[in-house]
Design a protein around this motif. Structure first.
Motif, PDB file in Angstrom:
ATOM      1  N   ILE A  20      -2.788 -11.576 -11.474  1.00 30.38           N
ATOM      2  CA  ILE A  20      -2.803 -11.719 -10.006  1.00 30.38           C
ATOM      3  C   ILE A  20      -2.360 -13.119  -9.556  1.00 30.38           C
ATOM      4  O   ILE A  20      -2.037 -13.309  -8.391  1.00 30.38           O
ATOM      5  N   LYS A  21      -2.305 -14.054 -10.485  1.00 36.48           N
ATOM      6  CA  LYS A  21      -1.850 -15.403 -10.105  1.00 36.48           C
ATOM      7  C   LYS A  21      -0.384 -15.404  -9.678  1.00 36.48           C
ATOM      8  O   LYS A  21       0.049 -16.244  -8.902  1.00 36.48           O
ATOM      9  N   LYS A  22       0.379 -14.434 -10.203  1.00 31.61           N
ATOM     10  CA  LYS A  22       1.808 -14.377  -9.871  1.00 31.61           C
ATOM     11  C   LYS A  22       2.066 -13.691  -8.531  1.00 31.61           C
ATOM     12  O   LYS A  22       3.198 -13.661  -8.051  1.00 31.61           O
ATOM     13  N   SER A  23       1.022 -13.110  -7.964  1.00 31.15           N
ATOM     14  CA  SER A  23       1.216 -12.327  -6.739  1.00 31.15           C
ATOM     15  C   SER A  23       1.564 -13.214  -5.548  1.00 31.15           C
ATOM     16  O   SER A  23       1.114 -14.353  -5.451  1.00 31.15           O
ATOM     17  N   GLY A  24       2.351 -12.654  -4.629  1.00 31.09           N
ATOM     18  CA  GLY A  24       2.561 -13.309  -3.342  1.00 31.09           C
ATOM     19  C   GLY A  24       1.322 -13.128  -2.481  1.00 31.09           C
ATOM     20  O   GLY A  24       0.284 -12.642  -2.950  1.00 31.09           O
ATOM     21  N   ASN A  25       1.420 -13.504  -1.200  1.00 36.05           N
ATOM     22  CA  ASN A  25       0.262 -13.396  -0.309  1.00 36.05           C
ATOM     23  C   ASN A  25       0.102 -12.014   0.295  1.00 36.05           C
ATOM     24  O   ASN A  25      -0.952 -11.693   0.832  1.00 36.05           O
ATOM     25  N   LYS A  26       1.194 -11.210   0.266  1.00 41.72           N
ATOM     26  CA  LYS A  26       1.137  -9.881   0.880  1.00 41.72           C
ATOM     27  C   LYS A  26       1.504  -8.818  -0.160  1.00 41.72           C
ATOM     28  O   LYS A  26       2.564  -8.183  -0.089  1.00 41.72           O
ATOM     29  N   PRO A  27       0.648  -8.614  -1.144  1.00 45.19           N
ATOM     30  CA  PRO A  27       0.986  -7.648  -2.201  1.00 45.19           C
ATOM     31  C   PRO A  27       0.907  -6.205  -1.710  1.00 45.19           C
ATOM     32  O   PRO A  27       0.076  -5.874  -0.849  1.00 45.19           O
ATOM     33  N   LEU A  28       1.767  -5.377  -2.284  1.00 43.91           N
ATOM     34  CA  LEU A  28       1.751  -3.937  -2.024  1.00 43.91           C
ATOM     35  C   LEU A  28       1.458  -3.238  -3.352  1.00 43.91           C
ATOM     36  O   LEU A  28       2.133  -3.485  -4.353  1.00 43.91           O
ATOM     37  N   LEU A  29       0.438  -2.391  -3.350  1.00 43.76           N
ATOM     38  CA  LEU A  29       0.082  -1.632  -4.552  1.00 43.76           C
ATOM     39  C   LEU A  29       0.618  -0.212  -4.412  1.00 43.76           C
ATOM     40  O   LEU A  29       0.389   0.433  -3.376  1.00 43.76           O
ATOM     41  N   ILE A  30       1.328   0.264  -5.423  1.00 43.05           N
ATOM     42  CA  ILE A  30       1.907   1.603  -5.369  1.00 43.05           C
ATOM     43  C   ILE A  30       1.447   2.385  -6.594  1.00 43.05           C
ATOM     44  O   ILE A  30       1.789   2.046  -7.729  1.00 43.05           O
ATOM     45  N   GLY A  31       0.654   3.428  -6.343  1.00 41.15           N
ATOM     46  CA  GLY A  31       0.128   4.219  -7.450  1.00 41.15           C
ATOM     47  C   GLY A  31       0.553   5.665  -7.340  1.00 41.15           C
ATOM     48  O   GLY A  31       0.662   6.216  -6.247  1.00 41.15           O
ATOM     49  N   VAL A  33      -1.658  -0.474   0.373  1.00 44.41           N
ATOM     50  CA  VAL A  33      -1.697   0.493  -0.729  1.00 44.41           C
ATOM     51  C   VAL A  33      -0.935   1.767  -0.377  1.00 44.41           C
ATOM     52  O   VAL A  33      -1.114   2.317   0.719  1.00 44.41           O
ATOM     53  N   ILE A  34      -0.102   2.221  -1.310  1.00 47.36           N
ATOM     54  CA  ILE A  34       0.525   3.546  -1.199  1.00 47.36           C
ATOM     55  C   ILE A  34       0.056   4.379  -2.395  1.00 47.36           C
ATOM     56  O   ILE A  34       0.178   3.940  -3.551  1.00 47.36           O
ATOM     57  N   LEU A  35      -0.503   5.541  -2.090  1.00 46.58           N
ATOM     58  CA  LEU A  35      -0.983   6.436  -3.144  1.00 46.58           C
ATOM     59  C   LEU A  35      -0.169   7.727  -3.097  1.00 46.58           C
ATOM     60  O   LEU A  35      -0.167   8.424  -2.076  1.00 46.58           O
ATOM     61  N   GLY A  36       0.505   8.048  -4.195  1.00 41.95           N
ATOM     62  CA  GLY A  36       1.354   9.238  -4.219  1.00 41.95           C
ATOM     63  C   GLY A  36       0.756  10.350  -5.057  1.00 41.95           C
ATOM     64  O   GLY A  36       0.260  10.115  -6.168  1.00 41.95           O
TER      65      GLY A  36
END
Lengths: 243, 305
Positions: free
Chosen positions: A94-105, A129-132
């Motif tokens: 998570i240290k590499k993440s930007g400030n506005k992460p999007l999670l796609i599962g 979050v996007i859940l498919g």
């Protein structure tokens, strides 16, 4: 390390999807996106299942019935013991993440994103979050992500819930600067093609030892051969080679 | 009281007969993070070839009743890297003699690997794999023909002072014929068995489950086959045998030694339970005592009349 977990509950939460709460040592599980490798009576190989959440006295895993092993798992009940090698894989960074992460599962790729969301929130980077899923019957954990305070969109292939189509059909609605994704290979490839930001992709593969010794799950990357069990299952966008 | 579980292989004394098998233990590093691997008799390193190899595409692994198939295909960084990196640093976590497993696609490749390893102090035995079922045009081709097996044996023996053990394939009509050919060509010992060729089909995809189509079967399912072959080979040769194939308990170790093995290798079981070798070593004296064995060496081949 091998831990003997005690099953607290094993609940059917969506079509072919079960949530299992386990009590036992979790000290080796340091990152979201890591997995445990579960021994099942009558089956030779263990089943690698990602960690969905860490609780006060154990952890939660979510699995889908995909074969005889997971079908057997679904018959286990509270009080039963489960032998698992824990703290496997690199997990999400998570240290590499930007400030506005999007999670796609996608499907059973959703569970590891739940602990990831909690870890991101803890450092002040509440993700979207996007859940498919295939259809409404298969949807799970929408409310759980919403309860964390994440803007959550569900997509279903048949349109029976949320946005009709695939996760990539929902991406353009979001303002994001980094992605974390986990799901079936075709979904990962589509997400890779339709997003441009840096990101981390969690893969799955058939494994034997799951500790990096047997070379059963090796893939090529731009940074050399990687064992998905030990050097993965999470790879960064810049190192992925699609084959 | 006090059971002697030490064994001897070609002048090399091992504290116990338990040796993780090639391909199931990497170079020992991952397991050394789980327990002190110096308790092992020895271990056999991942099969090494002259040139680096990626191996086969995935899936490389499939489950079977009481076992598994693998079609890794000898993924390894090549003998030069193994010699200068992996073996050079092994002393940091393993201070006993190790078994170096080599393979090749030509006699010249086997010879190159053996020459490269000859001067490395930590290597106690060179295990010559002429039986990998998962590579094409090499590996098993040498292990299914007595003349070829003898030729590899002679060529490797000529370039190294280390004891050489030839690893035999079970995928032959008569394993004793190959075993005798290797003995006559100068082999110091034999390792058997490698995996049995098998396959599975993905019912939904209607295609072979493994990308390589076929793979090598290992695990408890093959134990009786391995035991039978060790038993047969023991009667046919005088050189020591490392017995392997489906061993997963201290009782299995003793059974394999009674069939004629001087030491044993443990493969698939280490993938299922990374602590299995430690558990077997701890259990072995108790199991021996239960069977009124005071010295494990006394039972080697005892099942033969």
């Amino acid at each position: 390390m091998v831990v003997k977990y005690r099953i607290l509950s094993n609940t059917h939460i969506a079509k072919d999807i079960y949530e299992m709460c386990l009590s036992g040592n979790t000290e080796k599980i340091t990152n979201s996106g890591q997995f445990i490798n579960i021994q099942l009576d009558g089956f030779f190989l263990r089943r690698p299942i990602s960690v969905c959440d860490i609780t006060d006295d154990g952890l939660i895993i979510i699995y889908k019935i995909l074969g005889d092993g997971t079908r057997y798992m679904s018959t286990l009940s509270a009080g039963d013991k489960l032998d698992a090698v824990t703290g496997l894989g690199n997990g999400f960074d998570i240290k590499k993440s930007g400030n506005k992460p999007l999670l796609i599962g996608g499907g059973v790729g959703v569970p590891p994103l739940y602990l990831l969301a909690k870890r991101l929130i803890a450092v002040g980077k509440t993700p979207s979050v996007i859940l498919g899923f295939g259809c409404a019957d298969e949807v799970f954990y929408k409310e759980s992500f919403e309860a964390l305070g994440c803007e959550t969109v569900v997509t279903t292939v048949d349109g029976s819930m949320g946005v009709k189509g695939f996760v990539t059909d929902a991406v353009k609605g979001f303002d994001y600067d980094y992605i974390f994704t986990c799901g079936p290979p075709l979904m990962l490839k589509a997400v890779y093609d339709k997003t441009q930001t840096d990101g981390q992709f969690s893969f799955e593969e058939r494994m034997a030892c799951a500790i990096g010794a047997c070379m059963g799950c090796t893939c090529r990357t731009k940074k050399g051969y990687k064992r998905l069990c030990k050097d993965g299952p999470v790879l960064s966008r810049e190192e992925i080679i699609w084959e | 009281m006090g059971v002697d579980i030490s064994v001897s292989l070609s002048g090399l004394t091992l504290d116990n007969p338990v040796i993780p098998a090639s391909g199931c233990f990497g170079y020992g590093k991952e397991f050394s993070e789980l327990y002190d691997i110096n308790i092992l008799g020895s271990f056999s390193i991942k099969g090494t070839t002259k040139h680096p190899r990626f191996g086969n595409p995935t899936p490389r692994i499939a489950e079977t009743p009481s076992g598994m198939l693998n079609a890794v295909g000898l993924q390894n960084p090549g003998i030069d890297v193994v010699a200068t990196n992996h073996l050079a640093y092994m002393g940091r976590y393993f201070n006993k003699k190790v078994i170096a497993n080599i393979s090749g696609f030509s006699i010249e490749e086997f010879v190159y690997c053996a020459q490269k390893l000859d001067s490395i102090e930590q290597i106690g035995i060179i295990e010559v794999n002429i039986s990998c079922p998962n590579v094409h045009g090499g590996g098993i081709a040498f292990g299914t023909d007595a003349n070829s097996a003898a030729e590899v044996t002679r060529a490797v023996k000529a370039v190294t002072k280390k004891p050489i053990y030839i690893k035999l394939s079970p995928n032959v009509t008569d394993i004793t014929e190959i075993a005798v050919a290797c003995e006559n060509a100068g082999a110091d010992g034999l390792s058997l068995i490698n995996t049995l060729l098998g396959m599975r089909i993905d019912l939904k995809k209607r295609r072979p489950l493994l990308a390589n189509k076929t793979g090598g079967l290992s695990g408890p399912a093959v134990f009786p086959v391995a035991l039978r072959m060790v038993y047969q080979v023991y009667e046919a040769v005088k050189i020591p045998i490392m017995g392997m194939g489906g061993i997963s308990s201290a009782a299995d170790v003793i059974e394999m030694m009674m069939a004629g093995a001087s030491a044993v290798q443990i493969g698939a079981a280490t993938l299922k339970n990374p602590y299995i070798c430690k558990e077997i070593i701890e259990r072995l004296p108790l199991e021996a005592e239960r069977l009124r064995i005071t010295n494990l060496k006394d039972i080697i081949g005892v099942a033969h009349l």
